[in-house]
Scaffold this motif. Structure first.
Motif, PDB file in Angstrom:
ATOM      1  N   PRO A   1       0.838  -1.208   0.000  1.00  0.00           N
ATOM      2  CA  PRO A   1       0.000   0.000   0.000  1.00  0.00           C
ATOM      3  C   PRO A   1       0.870   1.254   0.000  1.00  0.00           C
ATOM      4  N   ASP A   2       0.208   2.398  -0.013  1.00  0.00           N
ATOM      5  CA  ASP A   2       0.943   3.646   0.186  1.00  0.00           C
ATOM      6  C   ASP A   2       1.406   3.767   1.633  1.00  0.00           C
ATOM      7  N   VAL A   3       0.503   3.436   2.569  1.00  0.00           N
ATOM      8  CA  VAL A   3       0.808   3.600   3.996  1.00  0.00           C
ATOM      9  C   VAL A   3       0.321   2.369   4.755  1.00  0.00           C
ATOM     10  N   ILE A   4       1.140   1.900   5.702  1.00  0.00           N
ATOM     11  CA  ILE A   4       0.732   0.874   6.655  1.00  0.00           C
ATOM     12  C   ILE A   4       0.569   1.536   8.013  1.00  0.00           C
ATOM     13  N   SER A   5      -0.567   1.309   8.657  1.00  0.00           N
ATOM     14  CA  SER A   5      -0.813   1.802  10.014  1.00  0.00           C
ATOM     15  C   SER A   5      -0.685   0.626  10.974  1.00  0.00           C
ATOM     16  N   LEU A   6       0.251   0.732  11.919  1.00  0.00           N
ATOM     17  CA  LEU A   6       0.513  -0.351  12.864  1.00  0.00           C
ATOM     18  C   LEU A   6       0.498   0.198  14.284  1.00  0.00           C
ATOM     19  N   SER A   7      -0.458  -0.236  15.078  1.00  0.00           N
ATOM     20  CA  SER A   7      -0.582   0.223  16.465  1.00  0.00           C
ATOM     21  C   SER A   7      -0.217  -0.893  17.427  1.00  0.00           C
ATOM     22  N   ALA A   8       0.923  -1.507  17.210  1.00  0.00           N
ATOM     23  CA  ALA A   8       1.380  -2.598  18.069  1.00  0.00           C
ATOM     24  C   ALA A   8       2.890  -2.663  18.014  1.00  0.00           C
ATOM     25  N   GLY A   9       3.458  -3.389  18.963  1.00  0.00           N
ATOM     26  CA  GLY A   9       4.905  -3.568  18.972  1.00  0.00           C
ATOM     27  C   GLY A   9       5.358  -4.143  20.292  1.00  0.00           C
ATOM     28  N   THR A  10       6.663  -4.063  20.540  1.00  0.00           N
ATOM     29  CA  THR A  10       7.239  -4.532  21.794  1.00  0.00           C
ATOM     30  C   THR A  10       8.602  -3.895  21.985  1.00  0.00           C
ATOM     31  N   SER A  11       8.988  -3.724  23.224  1.00  0.00           N
ATOM     32  CA  SER A  11      10.382  -3.453  23.507  1.00  0.00           C
ATOM     33  C   SER A  11      11.101  -4.798  23.585  1.00  0.00           C
ATOM     34  N   ASN A  12      12.428  -4.787  23.496  1.00  0.00           N
ATOM     35  CA  ASN A  12      13.178  -6.044  23.609  1.00  0.00           C
ATOM     36  C   ASN A  12      14.508  -5.847  24.322  1.00  0.00           C
ATOM     37  N   GLY A  13      14.695  -4.660  24.898  1.00  0.00           N
ATOM     38  CA  GLY A  13      15.930  -4.404  25.611  1.00  0.00           C
ATOM     39  C   GLY A  13      17.125  -4.167  24.725  1.00  0.00           C
ATOM     40  N   ARG A  14      16.901  -3.968  23.426  1.00  0.00           N
ATOM     41  CA  ARG A  14      17.992  -3.799  22.479  1.00  0.00           C
ATOM     42  C   ARG A  14      17.744  -2.566  21.611  1.00  0.00           C
ATOM     43  N   THR A  15      18.724  -2.244  20.792  1.00  0.00           N
ATOM     44  CA  THR A  15      18.624  -1.065  19.931  1.00  0.00           C
ATOM     45  C   THR A  15      18.772  -1.425  18.457  1.00  0.00           C
ATOM     46  N   ASP A  16      18.585  -2.701  18.122  1.00  0.00           N
ATOM     47  CA  ASP A  16      18.800  -3.129  16.733  1.00  0.00           C
ATOM     48  C   ASP A  16      17.603  -3.840  16.126  1.00  0.00           C
ATOM     49  N   GLY A  17      16.413  -3.617  16.648  1.00  0.00           N
ATOM     50  CA  GLY A  17      15.209  -4.128  16.008  1.00  0.00           C
ATOM     51  C   GLY A  17      14.801  -5.513  16.451  1.00  0.00           C
ATOM     52  N   LEU A  18      13.824  -6.071  15.739  1.00  0.00           N
ATOM     53  CA  LEU A  18      13.274  -7.399  16.026  1.00  0.00           C
ATOM     54  C   LEU A  18      13.731  -8.387  14.966  1.00  0.00           C
ATOM     55  N   LEU A  19      14.298  -9.503  15.409  1.00  0.00           N
ATOM     56  CA  LEU A  19      14.763 -10.510  14.465  1.00  0.00           C
ATOM     57  C   LEU A  19      13.620 -11.046  13.612  1.00  0.00           C
ATOM     58  N   GLY A  20      12.436 -11.195  14.216  1.00  0.00           N
ATOM     59  CA  GLY A  20      11.309 -11.792  13.515  1.00  0.00           C
ATOM     60  C   GLY A  20      10.752 -10.957  12.386  1.00  0.00           C
ATOM     61  N   VAL A  21      11.002  -9.646  12.380  1.00  0.00           N
ATOM     62  CA  VAL A  21      10.499  -8.791  11.299  1.00  0.00           C
ATOM     63  C   VAL A  21      11.631  -8.226  10.449  1.00  0.00           C
ATOM     64  N   ASP A  22      12.851  -8.710  10.675  1.00  0.00           N
ATOM     65  CA  ASP A  22      14.011  -8.166   9.962  1.00  0.00           C
ATOM     66  C   ASP A  22      13.850  -8.289   8.450  1.00  0.00           C
ATOM     67  N   ALA A  23      13.411  -9.465   7.964  1.00  0.00           N
ATOM     68  CA  ALA A  23      13.264  -9.645   6.517  1.00  0.00           C
ATOM     69  C   ALA A  23      12.189  -8.726   5.956  1.00  0.00           C
ATOM     70  N   PHE A  24      11.078  -8.584   6.680  1.00  0.00           N
ATOM     71  CA  PHE A  24      10.013  -7.692   6.208  1.00  0.00           C
ATOM     72  C   PHE A  24      10.493  -6.251   6.179  1.00  0.00           C
ATOM     73  N   MET A  25      11.196  -5.824   7.213  1.00  0.00           N
ATOM     74  CA  MET A  25      11.651  -4.435   7.267  1.00  0.00           C
ATOM     75  C   MET A  25      12.672  -4.155   6.163  1.00  0.00           C
ATOM     76  N   ARG A  26      13.511  -5.110   5.844  1.00  0.00           N
ATOM     77  CA  ARG A  26      14.473  -4.897   4.757  1.00  0.00           C
ATOM     78  C   ARG A  26      13.760  -4.780   3.421  1.00  0.00           C
ATOM     79  N   GLU A  27      12.718  -5.570   3.212  1.00  0.00           N
ATOM     80  CA  GLU A  27      11.972  -5.433   1.962  1.00  0.00           C
ATOM     81  C   GLU A  27      11.177  -4.130   1.946  1.00  0.00           C
ATOM     82  N   LEU A  28      10.591  -3.756   3.088  1.00  0.00           N
ATOM     83  CA  LEU A  28       9.888  -2.477   3.182  1.00  0.00           C
ATOM     84  C   LEU A  28      10.802  -1.323   2.776  1.00  0.00           C
TER      85      LEU A  28
END
Length: 476
Positions: free
Chosen positions: A252-279
């Motif tokens: 789409p043009d825009v994705i609206s996401l009202s969810a997430g989590t902290s993980n005690g780190r500063t380098d993102g979530l491993l589980g969404v890494d592939a999606f974020m790289r494609e995004l």
């Protein structure tokens, strides 16, 4: 987050995921929830390295059983990660997980050599990131009208901005609410329980879609029920579900996401890494909630907005309080939050106008802002919570009736307001690039607020009406 409230959140999400034993982390600090006995690794060679390293580590240390270490899911998938079981998830309670902690320690030296993360907990990604007494909806009258009100404009299928809402799905009668007449997507699963009472977080996706449509009428909104388990999903499934959504509907043009989590780190979530790289390589703009923990700790995926390469692909949004001043006390904050929008006591459609539904509240002993603020923010309005655990309950439950509109608070709702402002800017300027629209909008913005001493952009829709914040003595 106060320990009692975090235990309530734990209970709420565990009930929605009865087959997934959960633990509180890190080390019972109450920062996030994760799946017990399981870690995540990138599939392929890295997963084999993780599996072998953990097994060797467990052989050395008493109390850790190497025979338990094995794959717990497909070795390859679209999200690029695999689950590795490191212990029996049914052992112990939710106060910690020595096996997962041991697995993370086992890979620390290898991660230091490679310069990147190789293993992760399997976090719970959720809209229910706290148990604030004000994060439950309250009924609003039709006479008061929505806030923000519906902006002037028409829906033109030929030029409409495509918005994908990742949330809890749509109420079955949502199209009886005029701004949502052309909204489509997944139906909300199990709207009510056996007694006809609205389920926890049911209507959340409808409410968010209504806010987008109010601020930006010329939008094609699709709502996916990715978070239908009381607003939660495991990180291991989340990346896959994001890919499923864009495969089904197109990027789409825009994705609206009202969810997430902290993980005690500063380098993102491993589980969404592939999606974020494609995004990053697409034209889509991800607008994500900064979270409701009142913390400066990065909250993912919103905090990708602060990572190199994602600055234009992600807009992280915090919440302003009801009068538009400062930040709502529950809102996460810090340099990684790039804009703030109204997020306290917004009014919109929880359901359509055809089927009134009841909702049960339980009074709670929590009647003060858990962050120490003196103004009566959402933590003081109203003085009740949704159905959580029985701890702290001091009175009989109340039942209220929703007949369409509701009032709700959270960064969940600041996010679609920001989405709407980006989409409205695209329509007004005939701009087809949502990332360029984001840059233009923030560059031209003249509204600012002070949040924890920082001067930050405040995105205020023209049809939004500030609500007066009463002094503490006037609390209800």
């Amino acid at each position: 987050m106060a320990p009692q409230r975090f235990r309530e959140q734990f209970t709420q999400i565990q009930r929605s995921m009865p087959d997934v034993p959960l633990a509180v982390g890190p080390d019972d600090a109450g920062e996030f929830l994760y799946e017990k006995g399981v870690v995540l690794a990138r599939d392929g060679e890295e997963a084999r390295v993780v599996e072998d390293t953990v097994r060797r580590h467990f052989t050395t240390f008493a109390g850790l059983t190497p025979e338990q270490v094995r794959r717990a899911g497909p070795e390859t998938n679209r999200s690029g990660i695999t689950r590795i079981r490191v212990a029996d998830p049914g052992q112990g309670d939710g106060s910690g997980d020595p096996a997962v902690a041991g697995a993370l320690r086992a890979l620390s030296a290898a991660e230091g050599r490679t310069g990147r993360r190789l293993v992760s907990r399997n976090h719970v990604v959720s809209i229910a990131v706290n148990a604030c007494p004000g994060d439950e909806p309250v009924p609003a009258s039709r006479a008061a009208g929505p806030n923000p009100a519906a902006a002037e404009g028409v829906h033109d299928p030929g030029s409409a901005v495509a918005v994908l809402v990742i949330d809890t799905g749509l109420m079955r009668d949502h199209r009886s609410y005029p701004p949502l007449a052309h909204t489509r997507g997944d139906a909300q699963v199990a709207e009510c329980d056996g007694d006809g009472v609205l389920q926890q977080y049911c209507g959340h996706g409808t409410f968010i879609a209504g806010l987008v449509a109010a601020v930006a009428p010329n939008t094609d909104i699709t709502v996916r029920g990715t978070l239908n388990d009381a607003g939660a999903v495991l990180e291991s499934e989340f990346g896959e579900k994001l890919f499923e959504a864009v495969d089904r509907d197109g990027w789409p043009d825009v994705i609206s996401l009202s969810a997430g989590t902290s993980n005690g780190r500063t380098d993102g979530l491993l589980g969404v890494d592939a999606f974020m790289r494609e995004l990053r390589d697409r034209h889509t703009l991800l607008v994500a909630a900064a979270g409701n923990n009142g913390s400066a700790t990065p909250f993912w995926p919103a905090a990708y907005a602060d990572l190199p390469g994602y600055e234009n692909a992600v807009l992280s949004v915090g919440a302003l309080r009801a009068d538009g001043e400062s930040g709502a006390c529950f809102s996460n904050h810090g340099g990684w939050v790039k804009a703030y929008a109204p997020g306290e006591r917004l009014t919109g459609a929880l359901t359509g106008f055809e089927t009134p539904v009841p909702y049960v509240y339980q009074h709670s002993t929590y009647d003060a802002c858990r962050y120490g603020f003196t103004y009566p923010c959402t933590c003081h309005h109203p003085r009740h919570t949704g159905v959580l655990s029985e701890d702290g309950v001091s009175a009989k439950p109340d039942q209220v009736m929703f007949e369409g509109l509701a009032q709700w608070s959270g960064t969940s709702f600041a996010t679609p307001v920001a989405v709407g402002m980006v989409a409205a800017h695209m329509t007004a300027r005939a701009e087809t690039d949502p990332r360029e629209a984001r840059r233009q909008l923030l560059r031209a913005n003249t509204e600012f607020a002070e949040v924890r001493g920082a001067h930050v952009p405040a995105l205020l829709p023209p049809t939004w009406r500030p609500v007066r914040v009463s002094p503490p003595s006037a609390r209800a």
